[in-house]
Design a protein around this motif. Structure first.
Motif, PDB file in Angstrom:
ATOM      1  N   SER A  78       0.822  -1.212   0.000  1.00 56.42           N
ATOM      2  CA  SER A  78       0.000   0.000   0.000  1.00 56.42           C
ATOM      3  C   SER A  78       0.855   1.261   0.000  1.00 56.42           C
ATOM      4  CB  SER A  78      -0.955   0.011   1.191  1.00 56.42           C
ATOM      5  OG  SER A  78      -0.230   0.040   2.395  1.00 56.42           O
ATOM      6  N   LYS A  79       2.034   1.201   0.624  1.00 54.91           N
ATOM      7  CA  LYS A  79       2.830   2.421   0.749  1.00 54.91           C
ATOM      8  C   LYS A  79       4.120   2.400  -0.074  1.00 54.91           C
ATOM      9  CE  LYS A  79      -0.168   4.118   3.512  1.00 54.91           C
ATOM     10  NZ  LYS A  79      -1.234   4.761   2.746  1.00 54.91           N
ATOM     11  N   TRP A  80       4.526   1.261  -0.569  1.00 53.88           N
ATOM     12  CA  TRP A  80       5.753   1.174  -1.370  1.00 53.88           C
ATOM     13  C   TRP A  80       5.454   0.481  -2.688  1.00 53.88           C
ATOM     14  CZ3 TRP A  80      10.119   3.657   0.223  1.00 53.88           C
ATOM     15  CH2 TRP A  80      10.122   4.093   1.549  1.00 53.88           C
ATOM     16  N   LYS A  81       4.403   0.954  -3.347  1.00 57.57           N
ATOM     17  CA  LYS A  81       4.008   0.306  -4.596  1.00 57.57           C
ATOM     18  C   LYS A  81       5.129   0.392  -5.624  1.00 57.57           C
ATOM     19  CE  LYS A  81      -0.875   1.044  -3.915  1.00 57.57           C
ATOM     20  NZ  LYS A  81      -2.094   1.726  -4.302  1.00 57.57           N
ATOM     21  N   PHE A  82       5.294  -0.652  -6.358  1.00 63.30           N
ATOM     22  CA  PHE A  82       6.282  -0.658  -7.442  1.00 63.30           C
ATOM     23  C   PHE A  82       5.547  -1.045  -8.714  1.00 63.30           C
ATOM     24  CE2 PHE A  82       6.335  -4.517  -4.928  1.00 63.30           C
ATOM     25  CZ  PHE A  82       6.090  -5.502  -5.866  1.00 63.30           C
ATOM     26  N   LYS A  83       6.275  -1.009  -9.813  1.00 60.36           N
ATOM     27  CA  LYS A  83       5.663  -1.337 -11.084  1.00 60.36           C
ATOM     28  C   LYS A  83       5.157  -2.786 -11.043  1.00 60.36           C
ATOM     29  CE  LYS A  83       6.567  -0.068 -15.883  1.00 60.36           C
ATOM     30  NZ  LYS A  83       6.047  -1.162 -16.669  1.00 60.36           N
ATOM     31  N   GLY A  84       3.883  -2.970 -11.297  1.00 68.88           N
ATOM     32  CA  GLY A  84       3.335  -4.322 -11.285  1.00 68.88           C
ATOM     33  C   GLY A  84       2.890  -4.798  -9.909  1.00 68.88           C
ATOM     34  N   SER A  85       3.003  -3.941  -8.887  1.00 71.41           N
ATOM     35  CA  SER A  85       2.657  -4.422  -7.538  1.00 71.41           C
ATOM     36  C   SER A  85       1.164  -4.736  -7.414  1.00 71.41           C
ATOM     37  CB  SER A  85       3.082  -3.414  -6.477  1.00 71.41           C
ATOM     38  OG  SER A  85       2.384  -2.200  -6.617  1.00 71.41           O
ATOM     39  N   GLU A  86       0.342  -4.038  -8.177  1.00 72.07           N
ATOM     40  CA  GLU A  86      -1.081  -4.339  -8.131  1.00 72.07           C
ATOM     41  C   GLU A  86      -1.366  -5.756  -8.642  1.00 72.07           C
ATOM     42  OE1 GLU A  86      -3.854  -2.213  -7.053  1.00 72.07           O
ATOM     43  OE2 GLU A  86      -2.035  -1.570  -6.035  1.00 72.07           O
ATOM     44  N   TRP A  87      -0.610  -6.137  -9.654  1.00 71.30           N
ATOM     45  CA  TRP A  87      -0.808  -7.492 -10.197  1.00 71.30           C
ATOM     46  C   TRP A  87      -0.243  -8.547  -9.273  1.00 71.30           C
ATOM     47  CZ3 TRP A  87      -4.496  -8.094 -13.368  1.00 71.30           C
ATOM     48  CH2 TRP A  87      -4.859  -7.029 -14.218  1.00 71.30           C
ATOM     49  N   VAL A  88       0.873  -8.194  -8.623  1.00 67.46           N
ATOM     50  CA  VAL A  88       1.430  -9.115  -7.625  1.00 67.46           C
ATOM     51  C   VAL A  88       0.401  -9.348  -6.529  1.00 67.46           C
ATOM     52  CG1 VAL A  88       3.151  -9.282  -5.781  1.00 67.46           C
ATOM     53  CG2 VAL A  88       3.852  -8.582  -8.073  1.00 67.46           C
ATOM     54  N   PHE A  89      -0.236  -8.255  -6.113  1.00 66.44           N
ATOM     55  CA  PHE A  89      -1.243  -8.363  -5.056  1.00 66.44           C
ATOM     56  C   PHE A  89      -2.417  -9.241  -5.502  1.00 66.44           C
ATOM     57  CE2 PHE A  89      -5.086  -6.343  -3.038  1.00 66.44           C
ATOM     58  CZ  PHE A  89      -4.910  -6.944  -1.814  1.00 66.44           C
ATOM     59  N   THR A  90      -2.875  -9.020  -6.723  1.00 61.13           N
ATOM     60  CA  THR A  90      -3.988  -9.825  -7.236  1.00 61.13           C
ATOM     61  C   THR A  90      -3.615 -11.303  -7.300  1.00 61.13           C
ATOM     62  OG1 THR A  90      -4.677  -7.922  -8.549  1.00 61.13           O
ATOM     63  CG2 THR A  90      -5.648 -10.036  -9.125  1.00 61.13           C
ATOM     64  N   ALA A  91      -2.392 -11.567  -7.725  1.00 63.40           N
ATOM     65  CA  ALA A  91      -1.935 -12.957  -7.811  1.00 63.40           C
ATOM     66  C   ALA A  91      -1.862 -13.591  -6.422  1.00 63.40           C
ATOM     67  CB  ALA A  91      -0.578 -13.031  -8.491  1.00 63.40           C
ATOM     68  N   LEU A  92      -1.447 -12.766  -5.456  1.00 64.25           N
ATOM     69  CA  LEU A  92      -1.374 -13.223  -4.064  1.00 64.25           C
ATOM     70  C   LEU A  92      -2.778 -13.562  -3.561  1.00 64.25           C
ATOM     71  CD1 LEU A  92       1.299 -13.128  -2.385  1.00 64.25           C
ATOM     72  CD2 LEU A  92       0.412 -11.074  -1.305  1.00 64.25           C
ATOM     73  N   LEU A  93      -3.709 -12.660  -3.886  1.00 68.18           N
ATOM     74  CA  LEU A  93      -5.080 -12.780  -3.403  1.00 68.18           C
ATOM     75  C   LEU A  93      -5.765 -14.051  -3.907  1.00 68.18           C
ATOM     76  CD1 LEU A  93      -6.326 -10.760  -1.571  1.00 68.18           C
ATOM     77  CD2 LEU A  93      -7.382  -9.627  -3.527  1.00 68.18           C
ATOM     78  N   PHE A  94      -5.413 -14.440  -5.108  1.00 70.66           N
ATOM     79  CA  PHE A  94      -6.020 -15.642  -5.686  1.00 70.66           C
ATOM     80  C   PHE A  94      -5.818 -16.837  -4.748  1.00 70.66           C
ATOM     81  CE2 PHE A  94      -5.737 -19.324  -8.688  1.00 70.66           C
ATOM     82  CZ  PHE A  94      -7.072 -19.330  -9.049  1.00 70.66           C
ATOM     83  N   GLY A  95      -4.690 -16.812  -4.018  1.00 74.86           N
ATOM     84  CA  GLY A  95      -4.364 -17.912  -3.112  1.00 74.86           C
ATOM     85  C   GLY A  95      -5.408 -18.165  -2.040  1.00 74.86           C
ATOM     86  N   MET A  96      -6.218 -17.164  -1.703  1.00 74.33           N
ATOM     87  CA  MET A  96      -7.209 -17.410  -0.647  1.00 74.33           C
ATOM     88  C   MET A  96      -8.519 -17.972  -1.196  1.00 74.33           C
ATOM     89  SD  MET A  96      -8.417 -13.623   0.614  1.00 74.33           S
ATOM     90  CE  MET A  96     -10.184 -13.453   0.821  1.00 74.33           C
ATOM     91  N   PHE A  97      -8.647 -18.002  -2.511  1.00 73.13           N
ATOM     92  CA  PHE A  97      -9.889 -18.511  -3.090  1.00 73.13           C
ATOM     93  C   PHE A  97      -9.767 -19.941  -3.608  1.00 73.13           C
ATOM     94  CE2 PHE A  97     -10.422 -13.909  -3.410  1.00 73.13           C
ATOM     95  CZ  PHE A  97     -11.684 -13.768  -2.881  1.00 73.13           C
ATOM     96  N   ILE A  98      -8.547 -20.420  -3.778  1.00 74.96           N
ATOM     97  CA  ILE A  98      -8.397 -21.737  -4.391  1.00 74.96           C
ATOM     98  C   ILE A  98      -8.996 -22.817  -3.493  1.00 74.96           C
ATOM     99  CG2 ILE A  98      -6.316 -21.159  -5.694  1.00 74.96           C
ATOM    100  CD1 ILE A  98      -4.757 -22.735  -3.492  1.00 74.96           C
ATOM    101  N   PRO A  99      -9.559 -23.847  -4.084  1.00 75.87           N
ATOM    102  CA  PRO A  99      -9.910 -25.012  -3.276  1.00 75.87           C
ATOM    103  C   PRO A  99      -8.608 -25.698  -2.878  1.00 75.87           C
ATOM    104  CG  PRO A  99     -10.518 -25.346  -5.588  1.00 75.87           C
ATOM    105  CD  PRO A  99      -9.848 -24.022  -5.514  1.00 75.87           C
TER     106      PRO A  99
END
Lengths: 272, 319
Positions: free
Chosen positions: A93-114
């Motif tokens: 949230s405070k040290w965003k880098f290029k592509g960090s939003e996509w990194v976050f989305t990819a991370l988030l996917f981990g909580m939805f997987i069966p």
């Protein structure tokens, strides 16, 4: 007139639904307080003739070691995953880098997987690490698969800390670590309480990893409860006493910190 | 924005290095989690995919390539076909139940009645419980010989078989199975709705509290009745919340395992079986690792179809 009438209807509906929601609690408590000879199919709804704690004695004797296993798992796993989540949330949230939003989305996917889709490799890996059927094995697993959720919660939480605060700290010469230590951490006490309570509940209640990674000795409480309830010879009153024992820690957390529990629920629901 | 901030900082401090050093440091702190997720989520999914096209259908691994054989064989089984049917109906009714009941209760609680916090706490309480506890208790409450049936028998002389009922309504022969709603699933739906309604209730209540009072005032000024205000003004505002609740419940419902495993198991004729339970038993009880992996991949794809667009959309909506 119509106003008080509609209020009356609202109350009636709320009471009706409350009764429905309370049925399982009533049955659980009433059954657990009965001696075995009173637990009959015909008298299920009746109060016990006298309060009898023998079912608790039996359930405790069977489940206390597993209760302790759960504590040994949930405490370190909650602390570590909260700490990792807060670091990740801070960076994302405070040290965003290029592509960090996509990194976050990819991370988030981990909580939805069966989790079935990672279960076979997970067991093999845990075995190779020598952590199969151990408490550290379950701690590791719960920490790793808790990262997406704790990161999400802290990231949402830190979004409310103004960037200008970080910038002025940088102008004063503070770096990444100092800002985290002296600005972010003091501001995120509530965040830590909310995330810890939510993770405590999740990990305490977790079942799939627990049943696949541990055998009898190291089993957490939920697996032991399932085994207790699944065996035909254990009476209903003991099962209900066991269910109450298994539910007790999270119920206590909910009763005393319900506000934070609800905050956690809302913070963990991505974004509407 | 980012660029101007950096420029501002640079002109103020007259040096560039410390800032970029901090950026590297920030990334380094993120790195352990990224590696863990890369391995434990993405790497393992790839590994499961590899198992799903192998010949590992006994205890000893045999990774020789068999193409999509495992997928075609699971889709031909009575059990997996039943799973897909059960998952479909369970998901539809479970989500409808949670959305409708949660919204209904939220609106009731939002009427500023005395004692609203007591009601709210009662409805949210099951959220603190494990699906395992829920399963154990509801199995007793809905036991066909006792519990609810004592009351229903007394009132209507009606004793449903709950989760022991193997009836499927209507019965349409599709593939190997009877397509229709397995009545045994109703018991599981009741337990699951009981457990998860608190979630949607909390979301809707937060949404209702977030609607500015001026909006209601304006509608009142225009002569709208309280009922019209609710249906025409308030509820449309809650639509994004409904969307969020549906997505969250959808992934819970597709993945459901604990509740089925503890409350009913697969059931007679697999009337309460689900893919997640099937995968677990096929893999770890039957040692058909490759077929279990194939079920897991199908399940993952089903979840991803709904979740990935949602994640991408919420990312873009934020930017």
């Amino acid at each position: 007139m119509t106003k008080s009438l509609s209020k009356g209807i609202f109350y009636a509906l709320l009471v009706l639904f409350s009764l429905f929601f309370l049925i399982p609690f009533y049955v659980m408590v009433v059954t657990s307080l009965k001696p075995f000879d009173e637990v009959s199919i015909a008298t299920m709804w009746q109060l016990p003739s006298a309060i009898n704690l023998s079912s608790y004695a039996q359930a405790f004797a069977k489940l206390v070691p597993n209760f302790l296993n759960s504590l040994y798992i949930v405490i370190p796993a909650t602390l570590i995953s909260a700490l990792l989540g807060s670091l990740n949330g801070y960076v994302l949230s405070k040290w965003k880098f290029k592509g960090s939003e996509w990194v976050f989305t990819a991370l988030l996917f981990g909580m939805f997987i069966p989790y079935q889709s990672v279960l076979i490799p997970l067991i093999k890996t845990i075995q190779v690490l020598g952590l199969y059927n151990t408490i550290p094995g379950l701690v590791l697993t719960n920490v790793v698969y808790g990262i997406p959720l704790t990161t999400l919660m802290f990231r949402n939480f830190y979004a409310s800390i103004p960037d200008s605060m970080i910038e002025s700290a940088q102008i004063d010469g503070a770096g990444f670590i100092r800002i985290f230590r002296f600005i972010i951490i003091p501001l995120s006490i509530t965040g830590f309480v909310v995330v810890s309570i939510w993770q405590f509940t999740n990990i305490w209640n977790e079942f799939l990893f627990a049943i696949t990674i541990t055998g009898s000795e190291q089993q957490p409480i939920m697996v032991a409860l399932q085994n207790l309830a699944g065996s035909q010879i254990v009476e209903w009153n003991v099962q209900m006493a066991g269910a109450i024992l298994a539910a007790l820690p999270t119920m206590i957390v909910y009763i005393f910190a319900g506000r934070y529990f609800i905050q956690g629920l809302l913070a963990g629901s991505v974004k509407g | 924005m980012e660029a101007t901030n950096t420029q501002k900082r640079d002109t103020l401090r007259q040096k560039k290095k410390p800032v970029s050093k901090d950026k590297v440091l920030a990334f380094l702190f993120l790195l352990p989690s990224l590696i863990l997720i890369a391995v434990f989520v993405y790497g393992f999914i790839g590994w499961t995919g590899y198992v799903s096209v192998s010949n590992w259908n006994q205890l000893i691994p045999d990774m020789s390539f068999v193409g999509l054989d495992n997928f075609s064989s699971i889709f031909q089984t009575f059990r997996f076909q039943s799973d897909l049917r059960n998952m479909l109906f369970f998901t539809v009714f479970f989500i409808a139940g949670v959305v409708i009941l949660g919204q209904f209760l939220a609106v009731l609680i939002d009427q500023k009645l005395k004692g609203e916090s007591i009601f709210r706490n009662i409805f949210l309480f099951p959220m603190a419980l494990s699906f395992v506890v829920t399963g154990v208790v509801w199995r007793w409450v809905l036991n066909p010989d006792t519990g609810m049936n004592i009351i229903l028998d007394g009132l209507f002389g009606w004793t449903p078989g709950w989760y022991t009922d193997t009836t499927i309504v209507p019965t349409l022969q599709i593939g190997q199975i009877d397509f229709g709603i397995p009545l045994a699933l109703i018991a599981v739906m009741i337990a699951a709705i009981w457990q998860m309604t608190g979630f949607s209730l909390a979301m809707y209540l937060a949404g209702l509290r977030g609607i500015p009072e001026e909006l209601r005032e304006a509608a009142r000024m225009d002569g709208a009745t309280e009922r019209q205000i609710y249906f025409k003004v308030i509820l449309p505002q809650l639509q994004p919340i409904t969307f969020g609740v549906i997505v969250m419940m959808l992934h819970i419902s597709l993945k459901i395992f604990d509740l089925i495993y503890t409350m009913t198991g697969p059931g007679a004729n697999f009337v309460t079986d689900m893919p997640a339970v099937n995968m677990f038993e096929t893999t770890f009880r039957g040692n058909y690792y490759a077929e279990g992996a194939a079920i897991a991949i199908v399940l993952l794809v089903l979840v991803a179809i709904f979740i990935v667009p949602y994640l991408i959309k919420s990312r873009k909506g934020e930017a």
